[in-house]
Design a protein around this motif. Structure first.
Motif, PDB file in Angstrom:
ATOM      1  N   UNK A  13      29.526 -28.263 -21.258  1.00  0.00           N
ATOM      2  CA  UNK A  13      30.960 -28.069 -21.088  1.00  0.00           C
ATOM      3  C   UNK A  13      31.538 -28.978 -20.011  1.00  0.00           C
ATOM      4  N   UNK A  14      30.775 -29.183 -18.924  1.00  0.00           N
ATOM      5  CA  UNK A  14      31.262 -30.045 -17.853  1.00  0.00           C
ATOM      6  C   UNK A  14      31.307 -31.501 -18.294  1.00  0.00           C
ATOM      7  N   UNK A  15      30.365 -31.930 -19.127  1.00  0.00           N
ATOM      8  CA  UNK A  15      30.404 -33.284 -19.676  1.00  0.00           C
ATOM      9  C   UNK A  15      31.694 -33.515 -20.461  1.00  0.00           C
ATOM     10  N   UNK A  16      32.073 -32.516 -21.252  1.00  0.00           N
ATOM     11  CA  UNK A  16      33.282 -32.640 -22.066  1.00  0.00           C
ATOM     12  C   UNK A  16      34.525 -32.717 -21.187  1.00  0.00           C
ATOM     13  N   UNK A  17      34.542 -31.936 -20.108  1.00  0.00           N
ATOM     14  CA  UNK A  17      35.689 -31.987 -19.204  1.00  0.00           C
ATOM     15  C   UNK A  17      35.794 -33.358 -18.534  1.00  0.00           C
ATOM     16  N   UNK A  18      34.655 -33.905 -18.137  1.00  0.00           N
ATOM     17  CA  UNK A  18      34.653 -35.209 -17.476  1.00  0.00           C
ATOM     18  C   UNK A  18      35.141 -36.297 -18.422  1.00  0.00           C
ATOM     19  N   UNK A  19      34.641 -36.290 -19.657  1.00  0.00           N
ATOM     20  CA  UNK A  19      35.061 -37.292 -20.642  1.00  0.00           C
ATOM     21  C   UNK A  19      36.540 -37.138 -20.982  1.00  0.00           C
ATOM     22  N   UNK A  20      37.003 -35.891 -21.092  1.00  0.00           N
ATOM     23  CA  UNK A  20      38.416 -35.666 -21.398  1.00  0.00           C
ATOM     24  C   UNK A  20      39.304 -36.141 -20.248  1.00  0.00           C
ATOM     25  N   UNK A  21      38.840 -35.989 -19.009  1.00  0.00           N
ATOM     26  CA  UNK A  21      39.621 -36.475 -17.865  1.00  0.00           C
ATOM     27  C   UNK A  21      39.766 -37.994 -17.914  1.00  0.00           C
ATOM     28  N   UNK A  22      38.674 -38.699 -18.250  1.00  0.00           N
ATOM     29  CA  UNK A  22      38.738 -40.160 -18.342  1.00  0.00           C
ATOM     30  C   UNK A  22      39.712 -40.595 -19.443  1.00  0.00           C
ATOM     31  N   UNK A  23      39.712 -39.865 -20.564  1.00  0.00           N
ATOM     32  CA  UNK A  23      40.626 -40.197 -21.654  1.00  0.00           C
ATOM     33  C   UNK A  23      42.069 -39.897 -21.261  1.00  0.00           C
ATOM     34  N   UNK A  24      42.281 -38.774 -20.573  1.00  0.00           N
ATOM     35  CA  UNK A  24      43.626 -38.411 -20.138  1.00  0.00           C
ATOM     36  C   UNK A  24      44.195 -39.437 -19.171  1.00  0.00           C
ATOM     37  N   UNK A  25      43.325 -40.009 -18.329  1.00  0.00           N
ATOM     38  CA  UNK A  25      43.768 -41.035 -17.391  1.00  0.00           C
ATOM     39  C   UNK A  25      44.005 -42.377 -18.079  1.00  0.00           C
ATOM     40  N   UNK A  26      43.714 -42.465 -19.378  1.00  0.00           N
ATOM     41  CA  UNK A  26      43.984 -43.685 -20.124  1.00  0.00           C
ATOM     42  C   UNK A  26      42.967 -44.784 -19.923  1.00  0.00           C
ATOM     43  N   UNK A  27      41.720 -44.444 -19.603  1.00  0.00           N
ATOM     44  CA  UNK A  27      40.693 -45.450 -19.376  1.00  0.00           C
ATOM     45  C   UNK A  27      39.845 -45.659 -20.626  1.00  0.00           C
ATOM     46  N   UNK A  28      39.350 -46.872 -20.801  1.00  0.00           N
ATOM     47  CA  UNK A  28      38.387 -47.125 -21.875  1.00  0.00           C
ATOM     48  C   UNK A  28      37.102 -46.373 -21.544  1.00  0.00           C
TER      49      UNK A  28
END
Length: 491
Positions: free
Chosen positions: A300-315
């Motif tokens: 679950x924490x992996x998914x939150x981390x990846x979603x944060x990177x996507x939300x910030x607009x990063x590749x």
């Protein structure tokens, strides 16, 4: 060429505070408890007209074994070897300790210039510590207060002749071809519009993930040296450390970040600061590598981390570490891809790479995936192609008609890159369902080869720009006699 200054000393003598003072920003984590700093952090320092590189180090420990303290000490000793000058800092209020005397002997035998600084020496409380510092045999001590900025002029007075001597020695040793090469590199670096990474503007990469996923080990393998502190203990990294290097011909600046646990489990003040520092590194980055542990991937924490990177607009690039421990690699890879598509639909098509930070296998694939993600992140599509594509998409699947009024998509253009951002002019944008928006975003990914990158799609209402709309029509006076309208024509 500037010189390098390493700040060394026992834990909690104010090294990170002085580092932040010299670089002019709060880059290093600072707290009252000792041992906050563990890795080497570099920064560009300014002191009057002096420009130099400053290194913040972990507190010197007496341990010499393979414990965490022993590894921290070896890393600090390595920083002293790298630096041109060492600033040995002691606590003026605590006075000279036995550990200070031992470390002074080590620095004295090193053969490089050493500047002795007595921190926390403001007021009468530090006078006794300053007098004791003379007994270390490292010359006249400087009275400093890193927190209040006192003694910076004395530090400048001591460093200036050392900087001049180093600059003169460097100029004599450097061949003429090096100067020409530097000018050529400077010209390349001035091309700010070029997306290709250069030494002046390297590709910014942040490696994030849960604790003990192997982030520091992976970066050390990329660097080809043990630059970052590693070990079996979880949560070793605290600061977001950035290192600049060339990776397979690509100039990069890579950030190592602290492991991010669930928010409810983060209660320690230093850990909160570490996580905040890591999130800031993500915002500075262009490509984010989300590092997973092959034994427990997509938690679950992996998914939150990846979603944060996507939300910030990063590749985003997903890397699965410790692949050398997996026996049934084909079945595991198939399982990872299925779980990735199900758990992170917002990153559909993003690169999924298996690596082994311990052995170095898969780093070539990771390098290629990062460059591809960076290329997609900078991609631009012409307006003509977008509107041709929009017509085909609406013809294949027309927009909905809420309340019997069909939503019309009139025009589309790309307004930004990094990440790609598009604007669609349409009627009733507030009534457009989210499902049709996802239909357009997925179509953009498939039609223009933009897998995995965040895509921003904005719907806007195309207002009628006719300036005379809604105004009462009147015939100009010079035309009334010709048209017969109005008082001149007798109408």
């Amino acid at each position: 060429m500037s010189f390098t200054l390493a700040i060394v000393g026992r834990p909690n003598v104010g090294k990170s505070t002085l580092f932040n003072r010299l670089v002019g920003r709060r880059l290093a984590l600072v707290d009252d408890q000792p041992g906050v700093t563990r890795d080497l952090r570099e920064g560009d320092a300014r002191l009057a007209d002096l420009r130099f590189t400053v290194i913040d180090t972990a507190g010197l420990e007496e341990a010499t074994d393979d414990s965490l303290q022993g590894r921290m000490r070896r890393l600090t000793e390595r920083a002293v070897e790298m630096a041109d000058v060492s600033l040995f800092l002691i606590d003026g209020r605590a006075g000279v300790t036995a550990a200070d005397q031992m470390f002074a002997d080590i620095l004295r035998r090193g053969g490089k210039p050493v500047v002795l600084g007595v921190n926390k020496a403001e007021g009468k409380a530090g006078e006794e510590g300053v007098l004791e510092a003379y007994g270390l045999g490292l010359g006249e001590p400087l009275r400093l207060s890193a927190e209040h900025g006192e003694g910076m002029d004395d530090l400048y007075r001591v460093l200036q002749p050392l900087a001049d001597a180093f600059a003169e020695r460097t100029a004599q040793d450097a061949p003429e071809t090096d100067v020409a090469l530097s000018e050529e590199e400077a010209e390349v670096g001035d091309e700010a519009a070029a997306p290709k990474p250069t030494r002046a503007k390297p590709l910014q990469i942040a490696v994030i993930g849960r604790p003990n996923a192997g982030k520091s080990t992976l970066i050390n393998r990329i660097l080809g040296e043990d630059r970052l502190l590693t070990g079996p203990e979880a949560g070793i990294t605290r600061d977001a450390i950035s290192v600049t290097t060339d990776w397979a011909g690509t100039p990069i600046r890579i950030f190592d970040t602290a492991g991010m646990r669930k928010k409810a489990k983060v209660t320690d003040k230093v850990e909160k600061l570490s996580v905040s520092d890591g999130l800031r590194a993500v915002r500075f980055a262009e490509v984010v590598v989300v590092l997973l542990d092959v034994e427990i991937p997509f938690e679950q924490q992996d998914l939150r981390i990846a979603d944060f990177a996507e939300t910030e607009g990063r590749a985003v690039v997903i890397a699965v570490n410790k692949w050398d421990l997996e026996e049934d690699k084909q079945d595991k890879l198939r399982e990872l891809k299925e779980r990735f598509e199900y758990a992170l639909p917002q990153l559909r098509g993003a690169p999924l790479v298996t690596v082994s930070a311990k052995t170095g296998r898969g780093l070539d694939r990771l390098h290629g995936a990062i460059l591809k993600a960076y290329d997609v992140w900078n991609r631009r599509v012409t307006t003509a192609k977008l509107n041709q594509w929009l017509g085909a998409m609406t013809e294949a699947h027309p927009p909905p008609a809420p309340g019997g009024r069909r939503i019309k998509l009139r025009y589309m253009t790309q307004v930004k890159t990094r990440p790609p951002g598009f604007v669609v002019m349409c009627s009733h944008p507030d009534l457009m369902p989210e499902s049709y928006r996802r239909y357009l975003v997925n179509g953009l990914r498939d039609s223009f080869d933009m897998p995995g990158t965040p895509i921003r799609l904005t719907l806007r209402s195309q207002a009628d720009k006719n300036p005379y709309k809604g105004k009462k029509y009147s015939t100009p006076s010079r035309l009334r006699k010709h048209t017969g309208k109005g008082p001149a024509g007798g109408a």
